[in-house]
Scaffold this active site. Structure first.
Site, PDB file in Angstrom:
ATOM      1  N   SER A  50      33.341  41.571  32.652  1.00  0.00           N
ATOM      2  CA  SER A  50      34.492  41.377  33.538  1.00  0.00           C
ATOM      3  C   SER A  50      35.543  40.413  33.007  1.00  0.00           C
ATOM      4  CB  SER A  50      34.029  40.918  34.921  1.00  0.00           C
ATOM      5  OG  SER A  50      33.538  42.009  35.658  1.00  0.00           O
ATOM      6  N   LYS A  52      39.013  41.665  32.821  1.00  0.00           N
ATOM      7  CA  LYS A  52      39.984  41.530  33.908  1.00  0.00           C
ATOM      8  C   LYS A  52      41.127  40.593  33.549  1.00  0.00           C
ATOM      9  CE  LYS A  52      36.787  42.763  37.667  1.00  0.00           C
ATOM     10  NZ  LYS A  52      35.622  43.261  36.934  1.00  0.00           N
ATOM     11  N   SER A  74      35.878  39.704  41.673  1.00  0.00           N
ATOM     12  CA  SER A  74      35.575  40.579  40.532  1.00  0.00           C
ATOM     13  C   SER A  74      35.281  42.010  40.950  1.00  0.00           C
ATOM     14  CB  SER A  74      34.392  40.021  39.714  1.00  0.00           C
ATOM     15  OG  SER A  74      34.451  40.464  38.380  1.00  0.00           O
ATOM     16  N   LYS A  98      36.970  32.866  34.815  1.00  0.00           N
ATOM     17  CA  LYS A  98      36.468  34.220  35.098  1.00  0.00           C
ATOM     18  C   LYS A  98      35.063  34.378  34.558  1.00  0.00           C
ATOM     19  CE  LYS A  98      36.739  38.201  36.885  1.00  0.00           C
ATOM     20  NZ  LYS A  98      35.299  37.989  37.209  1.00  0.00           N
TER      21      LYS A  98
END
Length: 324
Positions: free
Chosen positions: A102, A105, A160, A276
């Site tokens: 992720s 992202k 997320s 993140k």
């Protein structure tokens, strides 16, 4: 000034692209083309100056600084940079090709901030509402829901949600494929030329990869956006949108960042602004952070492919302890 920096980064991208022409296959091949060049005023200390052709607002990590060792840092790749002084504090395997999970992202968000209007209203498609991959984290949006792009971005980064990612990509790029082209162009523009992105969320694909240094370059670009910093600093976010029948729906999304939730404590004197997380079976546990010390200097730190979530945050805390 911005035009000058853009030109420098384009020159940097050109230099990085030289390695691609030889077909990178391993970590040594992925080292920056100037990493072992003589006569460029790159010392073995972490206070080296970037050469003139390199964007002066970035930290240079020559290969001789890329194999630091600390028994507490066992992840496949790790990095912490003093982003204020452009100094490398710790780096290991930052040019190794790895799966980003992720952390993908981040580049999706960069495209949105550069190309899209956050006030746009987005209609959730069938594809966005029908992600079936096992373990995929979802916000739970339904086909026909309408939601503001800004709210999607908050949900995407804080919680997320992968369904938010598909909705964002389809709205901004038209299709996942076209949006992936935008992602790869934005990465190249940031100097991140050792990456290839095929989806907006990071669910596994063998052809979807990056490096720790590329993620540093992308994140370095993102932290210049106040909106991005505002989003990643939130421990939760409440969104209200409309379903296909026009009825209001309200949901609350909690952050995946243990530092913001109070489940992990940063070292004394260090404030974690945000970051993140990312996890898949093949990517392992991943985390990138933006932090500040008591003197307001800022830091970018990154762990890729830790063997568990607990180990991930423990190693990140150990990285942050290296800040003097």
């Amino acid at each position: 000034m911005k035009a000058d920096n853009t030109m420098k980064k384009k020159l940097f991208c050109l230099l990085l692209s030289v390695t691609l022409l030889t077909g990178c296959r391993n970590q040594d091949d992925l080292a920056l083309p100037f990493a072992n060049m003589d006569g460029l005023n790159l010392s073995a200390s972490s206070s080296e100056e970037a050469p003139d052709f390199f964007a002066s607002d970035l930290a240079v990590i020559p290969d001789k600084l890329n194999h630091m060792s600390d028994p507490a840092i066992t992840a496949e790749a790790s990095l912490i940079v003093n982003n204020t002084d452009k100094k490398v504090i710790y780096a290991n395997n930052v040019y190794e090709r790895l799966y980003p999970a992720s952390l993908t992202k981040l580049i999706t968000t960069l495209v949105v901030l550069e190309k899209a209007d956050l006030n746009d209203m987005v209609t959730i498609s069938y594809n966005a509402s029908h992600i079936t991959e096992s373990g995929a984290k979802l916000c739970g949006f339904k086909e026909g829901d309408t939601i503001k792009l800004e709210d999607l971005l908050y949900s995407f980064l804080i919680y997320s949600g992968n369904d938010a990612g598909v909705a964002i990509a389809e709205h901004v790029g038209g299709t996942i494929g076209e949006f992936a082209k935008m992602m790869n162009q934005a990465a190249k523009d940031a100097g991140a030329v050792h990456s290839n992105f095929v989806n907006p969320h990071g669910l596994h694909d063998d052809n979807h990869y990056t490096t720790a240094y590329d993620l540093y370059l992308i994140f370095h670009q993102l932290v210049t956006y106040d909106k991005f910093l505002s989003i990643i600093n939130k421990s939760e976010y409440t969104v209200t949108y409309k379903d296909a029948s026009g009825n209001p729906v309200t949901k609350n999304f909690l952050t995946t960042n243990r530092y913001l939730k109070g489940a992990e404590n940063a070292p004394k004197g260090i404030t974690v602004v945000g970051g993140k997380t990312g996890t898949t079976g093949k990517a392992g546990s991943c985390l990138i952070l933006y932090s500040k010390d008591k003197n307001k200097k800022d830091y970018i730190s990154l762990i890729l492919k830790a063997d568990s979530s607990d180990s991930l945050f423990s190693q990140m805390t150990d990285l942050l302890k290296m800040i003097k």
